[in-house]
Design an enzyme around this catalytic site. Structure first.
Site: not given
Length: 215
Positions: A14, A127, A88, A161, A172
């Site tokens: 996103k 990532r 959300r 991260r 998550r």
């Protein structure tokens, strides 16, 4: 002016697509995390509320987040807004709808970036991002340049991260499915939902989103 919501689980891409839209269309990305950080340092009344809540270790309320979004909407954006990370929950979706109506704006599209969970785990665990500009890299599909410099801005700072690992990602994802995935049905019922394959390469996803917005 075009106003859209980008929906999808963590790691669906996103943020990357939002950056494409801000560059190509002059849209403004409204990311909850960024707005909260900006508010803390703004010195505004709303910023002081945010700083106080965070200093007490409490969760920022929907009322505060809506207040921050209202400020941005009132400021305006020639190309429109991208809602990234908000809403959300169904309650937040209702609140956003009321806010858009209050400010005379419309929601033009809700774009789901659909992904397969197992493929998403593989994507996320490799990532990294540039510490200078936020450009996204991946160990397999887009490795960090051999010269040690970001191809976009030249920075040498690489960030990963701490929660970009399989166990954290599954947690998550479960949180996303419990709280956020009901929004897909909500916006489908309203006739706003469009879906694109988020596992394609970035340019293909970008083209599919452009096609949705051209309708």
């Amino acid at each position: 002016m075009t106003n859209i919501i980008l929906l999808g689980p963590p790691g669906a891409g996103k943020g990357t697509q939002a950056r494409h839209l801000t560059d190509a269309r002059g849209m403004v990305q409204l990311s909850t995390g960024d707005m909260l950080r900006d508010a803390q340092s703004s010195g505004s009344e709303m910023g002081k509320k945010v700083a106080d809540v965070i200093a007490r270790g409490e969760l920022v309320t929907d009322e505060i987040v809506i207040g921050l979004i209202r400020e941005k909407l009132v400021e305006g954006a020639e190309g429109g807004f991208i809602f990234d990370g908000f809403p959300r929950t169904l309650g937040q979706a209702d609140a956003l709808g009321e806010l858009l109506a209050e400010t005379g704006l419309t929601l033009d599209a809700v774009i789901e970036m659909a992904v397969d969970d197992s493929a998403l785990v593989a994507r996320i665990t490799g990532r990294s991002t540039c510490g200078g500009c936020g450009e996204v890299y991946h160990d397999q599909t887009k490795p960090w340049p051999a010269d040690g410099k970001c191809s976009n801005c030249g920075s040498t700072e690489v960030k990963r991260r701490a929660d970009d690992n399989e166990e954290s990602l599954k947690t998550r994802l479960m949180e996303y499915y419990k709280k956020t995935s009901p929004l897909l049905g909500y916006y489908y019922a309203k006739g706003d939902l469009q879906s694109v394959d988020g596992l394609q390469n970035m340019d293909a996803v970008k083209a599919d989103i452009a096609a949705v917005l051209a309708e």
